[in-house]
Design a protein around this motif. Structure first.
Motif, short mmCIF file in Angstrom:
data_model
loop_
_atom_site.label_atom_id
_atom_site.label_comp_id
_atom_site.label_asym_id
_atom_site.label_seq_id
_atom_site.Cartn_x
_atom_site.Cartn_y
_atom_site.Cartn_z
N ALA A 132 0.84 -1.21 0.00
CA ALA A 132 0.00 0.00 0.00
C ALA A 132 0.87 1.26 0.00
O ALA A 132 0.58 2.23 -0.70
N LYS A 133 1.95 1.23 0.79
CA LYS A 133 2.85 2.40 0.82
C LYS A 133 3.53 2.62 -0.52
O LYS A 133 3.72 3.76 -0.97
N ASP B 269 1.07 4.16 -2.84
CA ASP B 269 0.90 5.60 -2.58
C ASP B 269 1.94 6.41 -3.36
O ASP B 269 1.63 7.49 -3.90
N GLU C 14 0.93 6.38 -6.94
CA GLU C 14 -0.18 7.31 -7.16
C GLU C 14 0.34 8.73 -7.41
O GLU C 14 -0.11 9.42 -8.33
N GLU C 15 1.31 9.12 -6.60
CA GLU C 15 1.87 10.46 -6.77
C GLU C 15 2.58 10.56 -8.12
O GLU C 15 2.39 11.51 -8.88
N SER D 84 -8.73 2.22 -5.14
CA SER D 84 -8.77 3.32 -4.16
C SER D 84 -7.76 4.42 -4.50
O SER D 84 -7.69 5.43 -3.81
N ARG D 85 -7.01 4.21 -5.56
CA ARG D 85 -6.01 5.22 -5.97
C ARG D 85 -6.30 5.60 -7.42
O ARG D 85 -6.06 4.81 -8.34
#
Lengths: 210, 210
Positions: free
Chosen positions: B140-141, B144, B147-148, B187-188
């Motif tokens: 998940a990290k 993230d 995603e960025e 979710s992203r």
């Protein structure tokens, strides 16, 4: 243009430095103290979002992941300094194969040994003796395969020094030096000769003193 | 010359197959049953001494390590099919960076999830629930950070599809399909759009049916 290398003066940063020396590329280093957690500072995370080292800046070009940086400079300066990629696409394929073997098969075990034998106390956790034992056993099996390979060719990818050999230097130096496990190299005749060859290159002698 | 690909019809073998389809290279597959331990047979170990899959044979040239094989075919057929390396040395550097991120940051966690959720019972060991939980948190990290990154470029290495994206296909398909963890992608917003893009490529649709 002087290449700026962010990272501590050890471990995977040296993988990049020895490549730059082989290619005759000027660089300056910008230390990042992992024990103080400088790799988690916002300014550093803006360069390398995973908080890993090293990172290079070359003009306005930023790149991270040590083995990606090796490939970039080996290709950018293909005809300058030591050719580290082989002469043909097939030779480069074998360089890539053994560079992946280093990353996927060799590094995880030698990294665990390095972390738990050399850095655990500085980083504030107890060394995991079971992991140390298992990692040494797994690394020994990998070195047995290297021994067979190096009985058939002088270097890993063939009869030419390449990124695949170079990438082994920093952590194998920990193994034979401060970890006092030189016997893992010396008990294997062809691995031993290979190590003598690559660790005596002027580039590594220069970088290992940094 | 038809390329022969040794490996099971899943996981990292599919990384190679989707690359061959993108490049328009003909291939045939030679199944290796990991559950039966065919990857530890002497004949297989003569091809791949570490017992890993896949391996390719292309005439008398043999190569292993899936990401090395990707690079070999992307370079050998640079101007045939989809260009997967970027146009400049700087673009290729970023492809290499994100291919290393996939190998070093993304794959270890998604591999642990795949092994313990999907393959543990077939391989005869109990799934490690603590490792599953930790691996999902770590993945998940990483997502993230993706995603960025993907909020600033359409694909990982820039605004072009490359080996860096392609290399994510087989295991991410496990995540959204049989592992029932599609929520990690959905979710992203930007990861979700990226996944829709790369998983709808005709090459992947073809290979995912094999």
């Amino acid at each position: 243009m002087v290449v700026k290398v962010y990272g501590p003066h050890y471990a995977s940063t040296k993988r990049v430095l020895v490549c730059l020396v082989e290619k005759g590329v000027e660089f300056e280093t910008s230390p990042v103290d992992l024990v103080k957690g400088e790799n988690r500072n916002p300014e550093y995370l803006a360069l390398q979002p995973f908080g890993a080292v090293p990172v290079i800046q070359d003009g306005d070009y930023t790149l991270y992941e040590s083995r990606a940086i090796l490939r970039y400079y080996a290709e950018k300066y293909k005809s300058q300094g030591t050719d580290l990629l082989g002469e043909s696409i097939e030779e480069r394929g074998l360089v890539e194969q053994w560079l992946e073997v280093e990353a996927q098969n060799y590094h995880p075990h030698i990294y665990n040994l390095t972390l738990h034998i050399l850095f655990a106390s500085a980083l504030g956790f107890p060394p995991d003796e079971k992991l140390i034992k298992e990692s040494e056993e797994k690394l020994a099996k990998v070195l047995d395969i290297y021994e067979e390979r190096l009985s058939r060719s002088k270097y890993l990818a063939g009869d030419f020094f390449s990124l695949a050999d170079l990438s082994h230097l920093p952590f194998t130096q920990y193994l034979v030096g401060p970890m006092k496990k030189e016997y893992m190299i010396r008990s294997r005749k062809h691995v031993s000769a290979w190590w003598d060859d690559i660790s005596n290159r002027p580039s590594w002698k220069k970088v290992s003193l940094l």
